[in-house]
Design an enzyme around this catalytic site. Structure first.
Site, PDB file in Angstrom:
ATOM      1  N   GLU A 162      52.573  43.056  36.591  1.00 19.41           N
ATOM      2  CA  GLU A 162      51.502  43.721  37.326  1.00 19.41           C
ATOM      3  C   GLU A 162      52.032  44.506  38.529  1.00 19.41           C
ATOM      4  OE1 GLU A 162      48.616  44.028  36.199  1.00 19.41           O
ATOM      5  OE2 GLU A 162      48.570  42.478  34.653  1.00 19.41           O
ATOM      6  N   HIS A 195      51.426  38.844  33.464  1.00 13.44           N
ATOM      7  CA  HIS A 195      50.465  38.430  32.442  1.00 13.44           C
ATOM      8  C   HIS A 195      51.192  38.254  31.109  1.00 13.44           C
ATOM      9  CE1 HIS A 195      46.532  39.448  34.582  1.00 13.44           C
ATOM     10  NE2 HIS A 195      46.276  38.318  33.956  1.00 13.44           N
ATOM     11  N   CYS A 255      42.958  35.600  37.921  1.00 15.88           N
ATOM     12  CA  CYS A 255      44.366  36.026  38.007  1.00 15.88           C
ATOM     13  C   CYS A 255      44.557  37.002  39.158  1.00 15.88           C
ATOM     14  CB  CYS A 255      44.804  36.707  36.698  1.00 15.88           C
ATOM     15  SG  CYS A 255      45.000  35.552  35.324  1.00 15.88           S
TER      16      CYS A 255
END
EC number: 3.4.19.3
Lengths: 216, 216, 216, 216
Positions: free
Chosen positions: B81, B168, B144
C-alpha cells in the site's frame, strides 16, 4: 497389468519460457497408486502437431484415462473443461507461427464433444481438498481446445471406454510476477490437484450431479 | 540489542474462519537474522480496538519497522500500500457489529499519510523472487486502512524514525476454494514475501524509483 | 450575478483521438439554470501544464464549484473520486512525452486532500436517475490525480469556499468498440450525469452519510 | 412477400423488473426495410416453456432468420454467441422456481450446434458502427443457452435454410445503477445493434474470416 493414465502438458508458448502444464504433468511421470500408473507426455503448442503427438501417445499407451492439461494465464483456479468445440480460431500464432482462423478441427466432425471425466466430482473433490476449482464452459479456440477436441474425437471414433478431458491451470507465481494483475497457483497445488482428479475419475464411473453452470 | 520488527495480522472477519494475514505473521514470530528480530501481534477486526492494540504494541516494543498485514479477498498478489487515508467508511460491519460510515479516523488529522516503507523496492524484490506483487493506490476504507492510518499518525506524532506500512495479501487456496472466481496464494509464499519485505526495508533507507502507478 | 460552475475535460491521450471528458464538458458550456452558469475548459494531458491551465481558469472565473472530469478507460461507471494524493507516478508518458515517476505534485504539500463535493449525495442522485455510479477511493497517479490534487491545494491555499472534486468517466461506445472487453457509456448519459452532479452539489452543503467504501 | 426476421427477448428474471432483451426486441416489432419485416416475440424465462414458445413462433412465422436475444448482466458488449451446447445446468432457479442440473436439452441430440449467423461479420459491422461487440465462446448453461440449442436443433431437424443464432446484451444503465461494478449499454444502442445484425446477416451468406477466438 496396471491401468494407464495419460497426462499431457504443453511446451511454453506466447513468449513464456515455462509452461506450468508441463511442469505439473512431468512431476507425475511414473506416479502409481493401487492399480494405475501415470505416463506424462509433452505436446508442442502447434495446431495439428499437438493432436498428432496426442494420438500417437493414446495409440501406443492405450490409456484408461487421459487428462490433457494446459496453461490458462489469467484464470484463478483449476478449471475443469466441460466441452470441446470443433473450431480453430487463434487470437495469436502458434509456435510454428501459424494463426489459423475459423477452420474446423475435423472436417465433418460433430460441433462438439463433452468431456467424459466426472467434471463435477473433480471440482467437488478439489474444493474439499482446499484447492480452488470450477467447471469451465469453454476451453477457448486455440491449441488447448484443438487437442481436447481431437482427443475426444479419437475416443469417439474408436468406440473405446477410455475417459478423457481437459484441465486448465493458472500461471505459476513466477509467471504472474511478470504479469501484474494475474492470479497464480503453486506447482505443488497443481500437481496435487491432478492427483485428486485422477483418483476422483477412478472412483466415479458416473459423475455427481451438482450445480456448476452459469447464466451466461 | 537487536532491532525489532513488528508484524501485525488480523483475526478472521466477514464469516471466514481463518485470516491469512495472521497465519503468515505468526509464522514469523521470533524470526531473526543479522541484527533484527520479529515480533508478531494479532489485531482484532474492530474499529478503534485494532488501532489501540497496535499503538500499545508499538509503545511496548519500540520497533524500527512496522508492517501491518491484512487480507484482501479477491486481490491476486502481495499488494504494497502506498497511502493511508483519514476516513472510516465500512461496507460491512466489523467484528463488534459496528459499521462506521464516513467518520475521520483522527479528528483534525491530515487527510492521508504515505507509507514510509520502500514500497517500490519491495515490489521489485518480490517480483525478482518470483512472487506476484504490485503497488496499491488504496488500502480501502475499512479496518485495514484504519489501522494503517492510525499507525502512520502515531509515527508522525512521535517524530520517530520508525518506518511503517501495510501489505494486503490474497485469500489462501482453501479460502478461494469456497469463493469461486477468487485468486489465492499459498501461505509459504506469503511468509517468504514478508521476509523479503523486511530485508528490503532494512536494505533501502531510500526507496527505488520505478514506475508503479496507474492512470486511474 | 450568476454563480459560476467550472467544468474541465482533457484533450485525448494514450493514442485515443477523442476524450469523452472534453466531449461531455464542452456540451455543457454556457448551460445555466436558476442562478448558475457553466464554463467549460479543456486541459492538456501534460503534467504541470494541466494544473497551470486549471489554476488560471479558477483565478479568472472565481467559480463556486469546480468539477474536473477525466477518462478512465475500463471503468464501468461515473466514479466520483474521494481523495487526491500528492504524487505523480505515471505508467505511461504524458502528451509531452514525459513520464514522471514518484515526484510530489507540491513539494511539502500535504499527502492528500479530500474532495469537497458531496460525493455520496452525487452517487446517490446518479443512481436514482438510473445512471451507474460509485465512489472511487483512488484517482490514480497520473495527470487526472495531478490536476485534482493541484486544484484542491489551490482551494486550500486560498481559503476559499469554492467546492471542488473530480469525476472519472468510462470510454464512449465508439472507443470501447476498439478496446474489446471494456465497458462504455453514451455521451448523453455522461452529460446528464454532470448536470446531476452540479445540481446535487448546489443542493447539498453537507454530504449525505451513506456507505460507499470498500474493505480493501 | 417479405422475408420474416424473428427476434425474441426474455421476460425479466433473477429479481430484475425489466429485461433489456425484450425491451430492445419489442422496439423492432414491425420494423421493415427492403424485403424483410421483423416479428418480435417474448419468451418466458422457464426451461422447456421458453423453447416451446420459440418453436411455435418459428413454426407459425417460418422466418428466414432468427436472432434470440438475452440479458447477460455483467458483460460489457453485444456478444454474438458462437455455439449452443446440449446441457441445462442452472446456477439459479428459473421463473417457475425450477433449477435443472446437468440434464441434456435434447436426449440423444448432438453435443452442440454452431450458430448459422455470420458472427464475425456481425461483430465487425457493429464495431465499425462504434458499438462494442465481441464473439462469445459460451452462451452459458441456463435458459438462454437452452433456447439457443433448441432453436438450432429445430432448424437442423427441419433441414431448413433458416439461419439462427443468439446475441447476449449487457444490463441497461438503470439496472447497472443497482449493480455497482457492472457495465451497461443504452437501449438505443442495443436496438441499433440488432438492426445492424439483421442487415449484416442478410448481406452475408458466408461469414467473413476474421480472428475472434481466445486462447482459453
Amino acid at each position: 497389468m496396471k491401468k494407464i493414465i495419460l497426462l499431457t502438458g504443453f511446451e511454453p508458448f506466447n513468449k513464456e519460457t515455462i509452461n506450468p502444464s508441463w511442469e505439473a504433468v512431468r512431476t507425475l511421470q511414473g506416479w502409481h497408486e493401487g492399480d494405475f500408473v501415470v505416463h506424462a507426455r509433452q505436446l508442442p503448442c502447434v495446431f495439428g502437431q499437438a493432436s498428432k503427438v496426442m494420438h500417437q501417445a493414446v495409440e501406443e499407451l492405450q490409456p484408461s484415462i487421459v487428462i490433457a492439461v494446459g496453461q490458462a494465464g489469467g484464470r484463478v483456479d483449476l478449471s475443469v473443461e466441460r466441452i470441446a468445440i470443433n473450431i480453430d480460431d487463434a487470437p495469436i500464432a502458434d509456435n510454428q507461427k501459424r494463426q489459423i482462423v475459423d477452420q474446423p478441427i475435423v472436417t465433418s466432425g460433430p460441433a462438439a464433444y463433452f468431456a467424459t471425466l466426472p467434471i463435477k466430482a473433480i471440482v467437488h473433490a478439489l474444493r474439499e481438498a482446499g484447492l480452488p476449482s470450477s467447471v469451465s464452459q469453454t476451453a477457448g479456440t486455440y491449441v488447448c481446445n484443438h487437442v481436447f477436441y481431437s482427443l475426444m474425437h479419437q475416443a469417439h471414433e474408436w468406440g473405446t471406454t477410455m475417459r478423457a478431458g481437459f484441465i486448465h491451470i493458472p500461471y505459476l507465481p513466477q509467471q504472474a510476477a511478470a504479469h501484474p494483475g494475474s492470479a497464480s497457483m503453486k506447482l505443488e497445488d497443481m500437481v496435487e490437484g491432478l492427483r485428486i482428479a485422477i483418483r476422483t475419475t477412478l472412483a466415479h464411473d458416473v459423475d455427481m450431479r451438482e450445480a456448476g453452470g452459469v447464466t451466461h
